[in-house]
Design an enzyme around this catalytic site. Sequence first.
Site, PDB file in Angstrom:
ATOM      1  N   ARG A 225       0.858  -1.183   0.000  1.00 18.60           N
ATOM      2  CA  ARG A 225       0.000   0.000   0.000  1.00 18.60           C
ATOM      3  C   ARG A 225       0.899   1.240   0.000  1.00 18.60           C
ATOM      4  O   ARG A 225       1.974   1.245   0.637  1.00 18.60           O
ATOM      5  CB  ARG A 225      -0.902   0.036   1.240  1.00 18.60           C
ATOM      6  CG  ARG A 225      -2.093  -0.913   1.199  1.00 18.60           C
ATOM      7  CD  ARG A 225      -3.105  -0.527   0.107  1.00 18.60           C
ATOM      8  NE  ARG A 225      -4.270  -1.397   0.102  1.00 18.60           N
ATOM      9  CZ  ARG A 225      -4.469  -2.405  -0.759  1.00 18.60           C
ATOM     10  NH1 ARG A 225      -3.569  -2.686  -1.676  1.00 18.60           N
ATOM     11  NH2 ARG A 225      -5.581  -3.111  -0.712  1.00 18.60           N
ATOM     12  N   HIS A 273      -1.522  -0.226  -9.808  1.00 17.84           N
ATOM     13  CA  HIS A 273      -2.231  -1.129  -8.881  1.00 17.84           C
ATOM     14  C   HIS A 273      -2.722  -2.381  -9.621  1.00 17.84           C
ATOM     15  O   HIS A 273      -3.906  -2.706  -9.606  1.00 17.84           O
ATOM     16  CB  HIS A 273      -3.395  -0.399  -8.179  1.00 17.84           C
ATOM     17  CG  HIS A 273      -3.827  -1.103  -6.923  1.00 17.84           C
ATOM     18  ND1 HIS A 273      -4.255  -0.435  -5.790  1.00 17.84           N
ATOM     19  CD2 HIS A 273      -3.901  -2.424  -6.598  1.00 17.84           C
ATOM     20  CE1 HIS A 273      -4.570  -1.296  -4.843  1.00 17.84           C
ATOM     21  NE2 HIS A 273      -4.357  -2.527  -5.318  1.00 17.84           N
TER      22      HIS A 273
HETATM   23  P1  NDP Z   1      -1.720 -10.982   5.375  1.00 21.11           P
HETATM   24  O1  NDP Z   1      -2.671 -10.413   6.365  1.00 21.11           O
HETATM   25  O2  NDP Z   1      -1.800 -12.427   5.051  1.00 21.11           O
HETATM   26  O3  NDP Z   1      -0.222 -10.681   5.833  1.00 21.11           O
HETATM   27  C1  NDP Z   1       0.171  -9.479   6.398  1.00 21.11           C
HETATM   28  C2  NDP Z   1       1.572  -9.619   6.932  1.00 21.11           C
HETATM   29  O4  NDP Z   1       1.990  -8.353   7.450  1.00 21.11           O
HETATM   30  C3  NDP Z   1       1.675 -10.612   8.087  1.00 21.11           C
HETATM   31  O5  NDP Z   1       2.858 -11.346   7.998  1.00 21.11           O
HETATM   32  C4  NDP Z   1       1.714  -9.708   9.316  1.00 21.11           C
HETATM   33  O6  NDP Z   1       2.388 -10.252  10.430  1.00 21.11           O
HETATM   34  C5  NDP Z   1       2.491  -8.533   8.771  1.00 21.11           C
HETATM   35  N1  NDP Z   1       2.265  -7.346   9.574  1.00 21.11           N
HETATM   36  C6  NDP Z   1       1.125  -6.658   9.772  1.00 21.11           C
HETATM   37  N2  NDP Z   1       1.318  -5.628  10.618  1.00 21.11           N
HETATM   38  C7  NDP Z   1       2.623  -5.671  10.960  1.00 21.11           C
HETATM   39  C8  NDP Z   1       3.440  -4.892  11.816  1.00 21.11           C
HETATM   40  N3  NDP Z   1       2.944  -3.850  12.499  1.00 21.11           N
HETATM   41  N4  NDP Z   1       4.740  -5.226  11.955  1.00 21.11           N
HETATM   42  C9  NDP Z   1       5.243  -6.286  11.280  1.00 21.11           C
HETATM   43  N5  NDP Z   1       4.526  -7.075  10.454  1.00 21.11           N
HETATM   44  C10 NDP Z   1       3.231  -6.768  10.309  1.00 21.11           C
HETATM   45  O7  NDP Z   1      -1.894 -10.106   4.055  1.00 21.11           O
HETATM   46  P2  NDP Z   1      -1.603 -10.533   2.545  1.00 21.11           P
HETATM   47  O8  NDP Z   1      -0.264 -11.144   2.488  1.00 21.11           O
HETATM   48  O9  NDP Z   1      -2.733 -11.293   1.986  1.00 21.11           O
HETATM   49  O10 NDP Z   1      -1.614  -9.102   1.844  1.00 21.11           O
HETATM   50  C11 NDP Z   1      -0.711  -8.092   2.211  1.00 21.11           C
HETATM   51  C12 NDP Z   1      -1.121  -6.777   1.589  1.00 21.11           C
HETATM   52  O11 NDP Z   1      -0.897  -6.787   0.183  1.00 21.11           O
HETATM   53  C13 NDP Z   1      -2.605  -6.426   1.684  1.00 21.11           C
HETATM   54  O12 NDP Z   1      -2.942  -5.934   2.965  1.00 21.11           O
HETATM   55  C14 NDP Z   1      -2.751  -5.379   0.604  1.00 21.11           C
HETATM   56  O13 NDP Z   1      -2.477  -4.109   1.156  1.00 21.11           O
HETATM   57  C15 NDP Z   1      -1.677  -5.743  -0.396  1.00 21.11           C
HETATM   58  N6  NDP Z   1      -2.230  -6.225  -1.680  1.00 21.11           N
HETATM   59  C16 NDP Z   1      -1.904  -5.533  -2.821  1.00 21.11           C
HETATM   60  C17 NDP Z   1      -2.361  -5.964  -4.042  1.00 21.11           C
HETATM   61  C18 NDP Z   1      -1.973  -5.254  -5.286  1.00 21.11           C
HETATM   62  O14 NDP Z   1      -2.467  -5.565  -6.369  1.00 21.11           O
HETATM   63  N7  NDP Z   1      -1.063  -4.299  -5.221  1.00 21.11           N
HETATM   64  C19 NDP Z   1      -3.223  -7.140  -4.166  1.00 21.11           C
HETATM   65  C20 NDP Z   1      -3.493  -7.783  -2.906  1.00 21.11           C
HETATM   66  C21 NDP Z   1      -3.006  -7.330  -1.721  1.00 21.11           C
HETATM   67  P3  NDP Z   1       1.795 -11.539  11.206  1.00 21.11           P
HETATM   68  O15 NDP Z   1       1.931 -12.668  10.218  1.00 21.11           O
HETATM   69  O16 NDP Z   1       2.683 -11.697  12.359  1.00 21.11           O
HETATM   70  O17 NDP Z   1       0.375 -11.214  11.540  1.00 21.11           O
HETATM   71  C1  OXD Z   2      -6.312  -6.076  -2.736  1.00 22.35           C
HETATM   72  C2  OXD Z   2      -5.807  -5.252  -3.793  1.00 22.35           C
HETATM   73  O1  OXD Z   2      -6.119  -5.711  -1.594  1.00 22.35           O
HETATM   74  O2  OXD Z   2      -6.151  -5.490  -4.963  1.00 22.35           O
HETATM   75  O3  OXD Z   2      -6.908  -7.136  -3.015  1.00 22.35           O
HETATM   76  O4  OXD Z   2      -5.018  -4.333  -3.571  1.00 22.35           O
END
Ligand code: NDP
Ligand code: OXD
Length: 310
Positions: A225, A273
């Site tokens: 993001r 995006h």
């Molecule tokens: P998940 O919820 O599966 O994973 C999030 C990860 O971030 C976890 O490992 C979590 O740690 C870690 N995390 C969250 N907060 C913190 C923190 N404060 N400090 C350290 N680590 C932290 O999400 P996804 O992997 O499914 O997706 C990640 C992001 O990708 C989405 O939130 C979205 O913003 C983005 N995205 C972008 C897309 C695009 O097209 N550009 C498409 C889809 C998603 P823990 O495992 O310990 O909870």
């Molecule tokens: C999602 C994205 O969060 O597309 O799925 O960014």
Amino acid sequence: MTITVFFAAPAVWEEYRDLLPGLLADAGIDARVVTLAPDPAAVDYIIYAPSAPLQDFTPFTRCKAVLSLWAGVERIVGNTTLTQPLCRMVDTGLTEGMLEWVVGHALRHHLGMDRHIVNPGHVWDATCPPLARERKVAMLGMGALGTACAQGLAALNFNVVGWSRTEKHTPGIQGFHGEAGLEAALRGAEIVVTLLPKTPETENILNAQRLAWLKPGAFILNPGRGPLIDDAALLAALETGQVGHATLDVFRIEPLPLDHPFWGHPRVTVTPHIAADTRATGAAKVLVKNIRRSEAGAPLLHLVDRARGY
Ligand code: NDP
Ligand code: OXD
């Protein structure tokens, strides 16, 4: 009894119209799918995307879950009218798409492909890139997407370290966690991938201090993001060469405003995006699986922790 599923994402309904009702029926769920909710109190499940006009969840008194078509839920998680359980999207299409985007852009920078693809002076520059094993990659976020990308890069021999909120033991990936582990994860990294959700804790996580921990000339890939990166700090680090190139898929304002300095910057690549898209064929199965579980009294999958914000 027939359940009512309110598909509240009109912009993508076409993709699901011929798919979702059939999959629900195949799963033995007696359901009607509606795209308007004249009687919100009769709705059992809401399928939601950020583009949905729906903002007030209060009238949906019978709703058992709100199922997001997006993985990132920052635009709904703080909605105070939402008292129903919220599930995010985790789907193989999304994961595969992200893996391809991350590996593709990492290899572009690792191999220095631009030097050969855009070479108007026909310069015979035979500098050989290092091997992947010689490059440290920091994967910030080791969730559904970060773990898949970390494993994909590790399979190519990159020296991948992961960083998450909680401790992780992913085979082949050295794990760091929490505030205390961030410096060790970033120190000396040559490629950083940000796959964190946007929460108050992750905003500006890549700031001037942390960018200074990287190996000079490092590459940043941000498909997570926009607010994960302090834009001004990144531009300053690009200016000094501390960051060699940033490939950015997500921004504080989208579409990225035409006057934003990222557009046209020689060391910034903007992708609109598109790193990973939710594809209806896979996503519809995930939605149906969750509805089936809920109807059978099983716990919902991919439940968002409202307090954590993801
Ligand atoms: P998940 O919820 O599966 O994973 C999030 C990860 O971030 C976890 O490992 C979590 O740690 C870690 N995390 C969250 N907060 C913190 C923190 N404060 N400090 C350290 N680590 C932290 O999400 P996804 O992997 O499914 O997706 C990640 C992001 O990708 C989405 O939130 C979205 O913003 C983005 N995205 C972008 C897309 C695009 O097209 N550009 C498409 C889809 C998603 P823990 O495992 O310990 O909870
Ligand atoms: C999602 C994205 O969060 O597309 O799925 O960014």
